[in-house]
Design an enzyme around this catalytic site. Structure first.
Site, short mmCIF file in Angstrom:
data_model
loop_
_atom_site.label_atom_id
_atom_site.label_comp_id
_atom_site.label_asym_id
_atom_site.label_seq_id
_atom_site.Cartn_x
_atom_site.Cartn_y
_atom_site.Cartn_z
NE ARG A 143 23.03 9.68 -58.15
CZ ARG A 143 23.17 8.55 -57.47
NH1 ARG A 143 23.40 7.41 -58.05
NH2 ARG A 143 23.05 8.57 -56.14
CG ASN B 74 26.79 8.53 -55.11
OD1 ASN B 74 27.06 7.78 -54.20
ND2 ASN B 74 25.74 9.36 -55.06
CD GLU C 97 25.54 10.05 -51.44
OE1 GLU C 97 26.61 9.56 -51.06
OE2 GLU C 97 24.53 9.38 -51.69
CD GLU D 286 27.11 0.54 -52.82
OE1 GLU D 286 26.53 1.49 -53.35
OE2 GLU D 286 28.17 0.67 -52.19
CE1 TYR E 102 21.08 -0.55 -55.49
CE2 TYR E 102 21.41 -0.35 -53.12
CZ TYR E 102 21.75 0.00 -54.40
OH TYR E 102 22.73 0.90 -54.62
CG ASP F 206 22.85 11.99 -55.18
OD1 ASP F 206 22.95 12.11 -56.41
OD2 ASP F 206 22.89 10.88 -54.59
CB SER G 251 23.68 1.11 -50.83
OG SER G 251 24.31 0.95 -52.04
N GLY H 257 25.84 3.89 -60.01
CA GLY H 257 25.29 2.69 -60.64
C GLY H 257 25.18 2.88 -62.14
#
Ligand SMILES: Nc1ncnc2c1ncn2[C@@H]1O[C@H](COP(=O)(O)OP(=O)(O)O)[C@@H](O)[C@H]1O
Ligand SMILES: [Mg+2]
Length: 359
Positions: free
Chosen positions: A292, A311, A309, A15, A252, A294, A179, A315
Site C-alpha cells: 500500500r 507498507n 511511505e 501490531e 486502532y 501512501d 502504526s 493490514g
C-alpha cells in the site's frame, strides 16, 4: 491436491493484535480460494505453534503443537515428530521482524516460496529515509526532512536548528516503525526536542519531516511483481473527531477515528497521476506481491502530492484499507490472495533457476 499455504502471524511488534485480525481474513479467504491452510502462530516470545483455522477464526485460543523451522530440511518440524512442508508461506506479521526483511530472510533460508516482498524490498520499505531517497532518485516528489541518529543525540542542536528552518508544522517519527507509534505533530519550536526524544524511545533513528498542514492522505493498493504491477483505485483517509492527524488512537482505538472515502474525491487527472506514482514507487523499491503506497496531498492544491511511505505488509483485516481498495476496484480478497500466492510461487521458481555454483 490442494496447495498447502502456511500463514505466519502474530510477531513481536506493537501490531501483534492487528496481525491476528489480518490472519483471520487471510486464512478464511485462502480457504475460500481453494487452498489448504496451516496457521502458524508466532507469539510475542517462545516457540511458534501450529493452530487450527477454526480455532483462530472463532477466537478459540491459539494453542497447538510447537513447531520450528528445519533450515536444512526446507520444512517445519512438530515437537514430538512430524514434518510440515507447505507449498508456500504467507507472512502476515506487520511491523518489525515481520515486514522488515527479517522473517523473509528466515524463509529464504528455508527455501520455501513465500508471498510478498523479498528481503531487500521489505527492509527498504520499512525504512522511511531509504525508501524516500530511492523514490526521490526516481523523480517522485517527497517532502524535505532531517534525520537524527542515536549517536548524534548528545549534540543535536545544529540538526534541530536545520529542522526548524523547514518551517512548522513538523512531523517527528521513528525511521522504521509503523502504526503512528511515536509520531508527533510539532507546531512550535519549543516542542521539537521533546518530540524527537519521544521518537527515540522507539527507534535508533528519527526523521523530522516538513509537515503538510491538514494534509489529505491518499492511499493506493499495488499488486504485481517487478515484471508488471497495477494500482487499485485511490482511497482517502480522513481522521475524524479530536484527531488532528491519523494517529495510533485514530487507527486502532477509536471506532470513529477515521473515515475512508472510496474512491478518493480527486479529479480524474490527479487520481490517474497518483495511481501511476504508486506503481512507479512499488517498482523503484523492488517490491513484489503487494504494497500500500501512501501519499500526502496539499488540501488547497491537488497537484501538490508527496510520497509518504510504502507498507509492504498492509493490514488485511475485514475493514483494512488494502482489501477494501481492491474490492472497490473489482477484485475480491480471495482473488487478491490467489494472485499473491501465484506471484510468490513464480518468484521462487525464478530464483531456483539461478546458478549457485561458480561454473
Ligand atoms: N509530513 C507530514 N505531513 C502531514 N502529516 C503527516 C506527515 N508525516 C506524518 N503525518 C501524519 O502522521 C501519520 C503517520 O505517519 P507515517 O509517516 O504514515 O508513519 P506510520 O508508518 O507510523 O504510519 C500519517 O498518516 C499522517 O497522518
Ligand atoms: Mg502511515
Amino acid at each position: 491436491m490442494k496447495k498447502k499455504i502456511g500463514v505466519i502471524f502474530g510477531g513481536r511488534s506493537p501490531e501483534h493484535e492487528v496481525s491476528l485480525e489480518s490472519a483471520k481474513t487471510v486464512c478464511a479467504k485462502l480457504e475460500k480460494a481453494g487452498f489448504s491452510v496451516l496457521p502458524f502462530y508466532a507469539p510475542r516470545s517462545g516457540a511458534w505453534r501450529l493452530v487450527k483455522v477454526k480455532d483462530l477464526l472463532s477466537g478459540g485460543g491459539l494453542e497447538g503443537p510447537e513447531i520450528e523451522p528445519s533450515l536444512g530440511g526446507g520444512c517445519f518440524v512438530k515437537k514430538g515428530g512430524g514434518r510440515i512442508k507447505p507449498d508456500a508461506l504467507f507472512p502476515i506479521i506487520h511491523g518489525s521482524t515481520g515486514e522488515d526483511g527479517i522473517l523473509q530472510g528466515l524463509l529464504e533460508l528455508l527455501s520455501i516460496p513465500y508471498v510478498g516482498c523479498g528481503v531487500t524490498a521489505s527492509a527498504v520499505g520499512m525504512d522511511k529515509v531509504i525508501s524516500k531517497e530511492l523514490a526521490a532518485l526516481d523523480g517522485i516528489p517527497v517532502l524535505p526532512h532531517v534525520v537524527i541518529r542515536a549517536h548524534q543525540r548528545a549534540s543535536m542542536a545544529p540538526l534541530l536548528k536545520k529542522a526548524r528552518g523547514m518551517g512548522f508544522p513538523l512531523f517527528v517519527k521513528p525511521v522504521a516503525q509503523g502504526s503512528s507509534v511515536g509520531v508527533t505533530k510539532v507546531k512550535r519550536p519549543a516542542d521539537l526536542a521533546a518530540a524527537v526524544n519521544k521518537a527515540f524511545r522507539f527507534d535508533t533513528a528519527v526523521m523530522v519531516e516538513k509537515g503538510v498542514d491538514r494534509a489529505r492522505e491518499i492511499v493506493c493498493g499495488v499488486l504485481g511483481s517487478p515484471a508488471g504491477a497495477r494500482a487499485s483505485v485511490n482511497g482517502e483517509v480522513v481522521p475524524r473527531g479530536k484527531h488532528e492527524f491519523y494517529d495510533y488512537e485514530a487507527k486502532y482505538l477509536d471506532n470513529d477515528g477515521m473515515e475512508l472515502l472510496l474512491p478518493a474525491p480527486l479529479s480524474a487527472a490527479a487520481a490517474a497521476r497518483l495511481r501511476g506514482l504508486a506503481v512507479r514507487i512499488f517498482l523503484a523499491l523492488g517490491s513484489s506481491g503487494m504494497a500500500r503506497v501512501d501519499f500526502f496531498v496539499d488540501p488547497k492544491d491537488e497537484k501538490k502530492v508527496y510520497f509518504c511511505e510504502i507498507n509492504t505488509l498492509p493490514g488485511f483485516t475485514s475493514h483494512s484499507l488494502y482489501p477494501r481498495l481492491w474490492e472497490k476496484t473489482g477484485l475480491k480478497p480471495e482473488k487478491v490472495l490467489k494472485e499473491l500466492v501465484a506471484i510468490g510461487l513464480r518468484a521462487a521458481a525464478e530464483k531456483r533457476r539461478l546458478t549457485i555454483a561458480r561454473k
